[in-house]
Motif scaffolding. Structure first.
Motif, PDB file in Angstrom:
ATOM      1  N   ASN A  61      33.836  17.756  65.426  1.00 53.41           N
ATOM      2  CA  ASN A  61      32.399  17.463  65.515  1.00 53.41           C
ATOM      3  C   ASN A  61      31.596  18.115  64.381  1.00 53.41           C
ATOM      4  O   ASN A  61      30.479  18.575  64.587  1.00 53.41           O
ATOM      5  CB  ASN A  61      31.854  17.925  66.873  1.00 53.41           C
ATOM      6  N   SER A  63      29.243  18.441  61.092  1.00 55.55           N
ATOM      7  CA  SER A  63      28.015  17.713  60.760  1.00 55.55           C
ATOM      8  C   SER A  63      28.254  16.624  59.723  1.00 55.55           C
ATOM      9  O   SER A  63      27.721  15.520  59.828  1.00 55.55           O
ATOM     10  CB  SER A  63      26.945  18.687  60.231  1.00 55.55           C
ATOM     11  N   HIS A  96      40.560  17.553  71.981  1.00 54.08           N
ATOM     12  CA  HIS A  96      39.503  16.555  71.930  1.00 54.08           C
ATOM     13  C   HIS A  96      39.876  15.234  72.591  1.00 54.08           C
ATOM     14  O   HIS A  96      39.028  14.372  72.773  1.00 54.08           O
ATOM     15  CB  HIS A  96      39.124  16.262  70.472  1.00 54.08           C
ATOM     16  N   ALA A 115      32.040  21.966  73.735  1.00 50.51           N
ATOM     17  CA  ALA A 115      30.790  21.753  74.464  1.00 50.51           C
ATOM     18  C   ALA A 115      30.385  20.284  74.501  1.00 50.51           C
ATOM     19  O   ALA A 115      29.941  19.782  75.544  1.00 50.51           O
ATOM     20  CB  ALA A 115      29.687  22.604  73.834  1.00 50.51           C
ATOM     21  N   PHE A 116      30.517  19.577  73.375  1.00 50.82           N
ATOM     22  CA  PHE A 116      30.074  18.186  73.341  1.00 50.82           C
ATOM     23  C   PHE A 116      30.941  17.273  74.210  1.00 50.82           C
ATOM     24  O   PHE A 116      30.567  16.137  74.479  1.00 50.82           O
ATOM     25  CB  PHE A 116      30.059  17.665  71.899  1.00 50.82           C
ATOM     26  N   LEU A 117      32.099  17.761  74.662  1.00 50.29           N
ATOM     27  CA  LEU A 117      33.009  16.950  75.472  1.00 50.29           C
ATOM     28  C   LEU A 117      33.111  17.444  76.916  1.00 50.29           C
ATOM     29  O   LEU A 117      33.980  17.005  77.657  1.00 50.29           O
ATOM     30  CB  LEU A 117      34.402  16.947  74.830  1.00 50.29           C
ATOM     31  N   CYS A 118      32.216  18.323  77.315  1.00 49.44           N
ATOM     32  CA  CYS A 118      32.345  18.986  78.613  1.00 49.44           C
ATOM     33  C   CYS A 118      32.144  18.055  79.807  1.00 49.44           C
ATOM     34  O   CYS A 118      32.455  18.439  80.939  1.00 49.44           O
ATOM     35  CB  CYS A 118      31.376  20.162  78.710  1.00 49.44           C
ATOM     36  N   GLN A 120      33.433  14.806  79.682  1.00 41.82           N
ATOM     37  CA  GLN A 120      34.411  13.731  79.510  1.00 41.82           C
ATOM     38  C   GLN A 120      35.469  13.833  80.618  1.00 41.82           C
ATOM     39  O   GLN A 120      36.399  14.627  80.542  1.00 41.82           O
ATOM     40  CB  GLN A 120      35.063  13.819  78.142  1.00 41.82           C
ATOM     41  N   GLY A 139      28.005  22.406  77.674  1.00 42.00           N
ATOM     42  CA  GLY A 139      27.207  21.753  76.649  1.00 42.00           C
ATOM     43  C   GLY A 139      25.815  22.345  76.555  1.00 42.00           C
ATOM     44  O   GLY A 139      25.208  22.715  77.563  1.00 42.00           O
ATOM     45  N   GLN A 140      25.301  22.404  75.334  1.00 43.04           N
ATOM     46  CA  GLN A 140      23.956  22.940  75.130  1.00 43.04           C
ATOM     47  C   GLN A 140      22.877  22.025  75.708  1.00 43.04           C
ATOM     48  O   GLN A 140      21.707  22.375  75.721  1.00 43.04           O
ATOM     49  CB  GLN A 140      23.708  23.202  73.644  1.00 43.04           C
ATOM     50  N   PHE A 141      23.300  20.882  76.221  1.00 47.82           N
ATOM     51  CA  PHE A 141      22.400  19.909  76.839  1.00 47.82           C
ATOM     52  C   PHE A 141      22.454  19.972  78.367  1.00 47.82           C
ATOM     53  O   PHE A 141      21.780  19.181  79.037  1.00 47.82           O
ATOM     54  CB  PHE A 141      22.773  18.490  76.382  1.00 47.82           C
ATOM     55  N   SER A 170      19.923  23.888  73.838  1.00 45.09           N
ATOM     56  CA  SER A 170      19.079  23.322  72.782  1.00 45.09           C
ATOM     57  C   SER A 170      17.620  23.675  73.025  1.00 45.09           C
ATOM     58  O   SER A 170      17.112  23.556  74.140  1.00 45.09           O
ATOM     59  CB  SER A 170      19.245  21.800  72.738  1.00 45.09           C
TER      60      SER A 170
END
Length: 277
Positions: A61, A63, A96, A115-118, A120, A139-141, A170
């Motif tokens: 992930n 940038s 991943h 975190a971005f896949l938490c 899934q 995830g920070q979201f 975030s």
């Protein structure tokens, strides 16, 4: 109080001494990996803190399309296996996809879901079905109470070797903030909670084509999380962060880890009586 979990010969959680999960963000040269792993083992041993070595074989992930991602799963797992055997320390790395889970579980002592896949589901279930300990980075979201849904997914396979890592939330654009109320909230679900010292001071995408960070705040946040009573600390560490191939601005200098962990152990001894209640 959270449940106890075993990684290799290390038992953590349930008020025990904080686990330290540490290493470079991404696998670079074998020299960097082995030097960092050897120094971390010595430092943690002197501080009386258990160590799990971490580093990613692939940072999927990043940038920018041009950013360094790592050596890939085959070479990466070989390097991690060599580090474990050379220094007698457990190792953990990110997965991943379901296919990566299958390959990584044959080598790693514990798996980590980024975190971005938490959320899934297939990835969570595949990791759980290995029976391995699994670190899911919140995830920070997500709100801290959303972690309950992750735990319910994970434990449907009968595997309860789950731990959760808080890495900040975030806060507007290119910024994260830590709400320390999240730590006891997540602990209330019964699974060990780790505090990510270095990603919590990251400024995601803050340099345009890569993330920036505020390394100077890593130590005070680590002290605060230890005082709250976390089950462990996650920190990315590098001998020379300015030359690191990933996350340099928020990684802790290897030279500074000894002082930080000495402080962490002293704080733990102060708050331990409260954790036992």
């Amino acid at each position: 109080m959270t449940r106890q979990i075993k990684i290799g010969d290390i038992v953590f959680g349930g008020g025990r001494c904080p686990l330290i999960i540490a290493g470079p963000c991404v696998l670079e040269s074998e020299d960097v990996v082995f030097h960092t792993a050897g120094q971390l083992k010595e430092i943690c041993g002197q501080a009386g803190l258990p160590l799990v070595f971490k580093s990613s074989f692939d940072k999927a992930n990043r940038s920018s399309i041009g950013s360094y991602r790592g050596p890939g799963i085959d070479k990466g797992l070989r390097i991690l296996s060599d580090a474990r055997n050379k220094f007698a320390i457990p190792v953990i790395s990110d997965v991943h996809s379901v296919d990566e889970v299958r390959l990584a579980s044959e080598v790693l002592d514990a798996l980590q879901i980024p975190a971005f896949l938490c959320r899934q589901t297939d990835l969570i279930l595949a990791a759980s079905k290995t029976g391995k300990p699994v670190n899911v980075k919140k995830g920070q979201f997500l709100a801290p109470w959303d972690v309950k849904n992750i735990a319910e997914k994970f434990t449907t396979t009968g595997n309860f070797n789950l731990f959760i890592t808080e890495r900040g939330s975030s806060f507007g654009y290119n910024n994260l903030v830590v709400d320390f109320r999240a730590l006891p909230i997540m602990s209330s679900f019964g699974f060990p909670v780790i505090f990510d010292v270095t990603h919590s001071v990251q400024l995601p995408g803050g340099l345009g084509d890569r993330s920036s960070g505020q390394r100077e705040f890593a130590e005070p946040l680590a002290r605060a999380a230890t005082a709250v009573g976390v089950d462990g600390l996650f920190m990315e560490v590098h001998p020379d962060p300015e030359k690191a191939l990933c996350d340099g601005p928020n990684m802790i200098r290897l030279h500074d880890v000894r002082k930080l962990l000495t402080t962490v152990k002293a704080l733990y001894e102060i708050v331990k009586p409260g954790l036992d209640q």
